[in-house]
Design a protein around this motif. Sequence first.
Motif, PDB file in Angstrom:
ATOM      1  N   GLN A  28       0.839  -1.215   0.000  1.00 50.17           N
ATOM      2  CA  GLN A  28       0.000   0.000   0.000  1.00 50.17           C
ATOM      3  C   GLN A  28       0.864   1.251   0.000  1.00 50.17           C
ATOM      4  N   GLU A  29       1.912   1.233   0.840  1.00 51.76           N
ATOM      5  CA  GLU A  29       2.788   2.402   0.928  1.00 51.76           C
ATOM      6  C   GLU A  29       3.606   2.562  -0.350  1.00 51.76           C
ATOM      7  N   ARG A  30       4.118   1.450  -0.879  1.00 54.18           N
ATOM      8  CA  ARG A  30       4.968   1.510  -2.076  1.00 54.18           C
ATOM      9  C   ARG A  30       4.179   1.968  -3.299  1.00 54.18           C
ATOM     10  N   LEU A  31       2.933   1.490  -3.434  1.00 55.53           N
ATOM     11  CA  LEU A  31       2.110   1.852  -4.587  1.00 55.53           C
ATOM     12  C   LEU A  31       1.305   3.124  -4.349  1.00 55.53           C
ATOM     13  N   LYS A  32       1.459   3.714  -3.160  1.00 55.29           N
ATOM     14  CA  LYS A  32       0.798   4.977  -2.792  1.00 55.29           C
ATOM     15  C   LYS A  32      -0.726   4.874  -2.871  1.00 55.29           C
ATOM     16  N   HIS A  33      -1.253   3.746  -2.362  1.00 59.81           N
ATOM     17  CA  HIS A  33      -2.707   3.599  -2.292  1.00 59.81           C
ATOM     18  C   HIS A  33      -3.219   4.353  -1.074  1.00 59.81           C
ATOM     19  N   PRO A  34      -4.411   4.964  -1.148  1.00 61.35           N
ATOM     20  CA  PRO A  34      -4.948   5.652   0.026  1.00 61.35           C
ATOM     21  C   PRO A  34      -5.322   4.649   1.117  1.00 61.35           C
ATOM     22  N   LYS A  35      -5.213   5.095   2.346  1.00 55.10           N
ATOM     23  CA  LYS A  35      -5.523   4.212   3.473  1.00 55.10           C
ATOM     24  C   LYS A  35      -7.024   3.958   3.528  1.00 55.10           C
ATOM     25  N   MET A  36      -7.390   2.721   3.819  1.00 53.82           N
ATOM     26  CA  MET A  36      -8.805   2.355   3.909  1.00 53.82           C
ATOM     27  C   MET A  36      -9.400   3.001   5.160  1.00 53.82           C
ATOM     28  N   GLN A  43       2.590   6.423   6.660  1.00 55.26           N
ATOM     29  CA  GLN A  43       1.736   5.456   7.355  1.00 55.26           C
ATOM     30  C   GLN A  43       2.573   4.333   7.934  1.00 55.26           C
TER      31      GLN A  43
END
Length: 199
Positions: free
Chosen positions: A91-99, A175
């Motif tokens: 999630q951090e590497r692909l810069k996905h927003p936190k759920m 995060q």
Amino acid sequence: MRLQSMKLDLVVRSAYVRLGLRGITGPLQTRSFQHDFVPRDPKAKPKKYKYPAFYDPYGPRPPPSDKIIQLAERIAGLPAEERAQIGPALQERLKHPKMQTISTEGMDLGPQGGAGAGSAKAEETKAEKTAFDVKLEKFDAAAKIKVIKEVRAFTNLGLKEAKDLVEKAPILLKQGVTKEEANGIIEKIKAAGGVAVME
């Protein structure tokens, strides 16, 4: 003048009468016999179609490559603690927003939500939090460049990405960091002229 309009009217009416509606519309509404039509046998059983186990709108997919299979085997061979860290790291590497968690306050969850939800909250408060998030609340407009430099230092972002991130404040900057690392980031941002909080 009036006589001419009456003559014109008679000519138009006579054309309608001679041609009729079919002559005016032409072959637009025709129905032809289907010579190959075979009526369905009323005694025949309906055809049974084999449906797939689940619907895939994109159709059949090609099998995974050897590289993907090897990666899956390596992940499956990891201990449970390391497998649990893969999701947040990706999630951090692909810069996905936190759920975001959905609040169930005021909802009737029925019998499964009553005592179970209360005990789950009690367990959460007992467990000590080890991972924290750093959120940029706001920054001084005069110190914007300094804040962008600090954000670039600990996020490994380019200048444009860091600038866009800072301008979206309030926003999560980092995060899943330790408490000490989060406090260090907050202090650096505060020194640069911004306001960051730990969540």
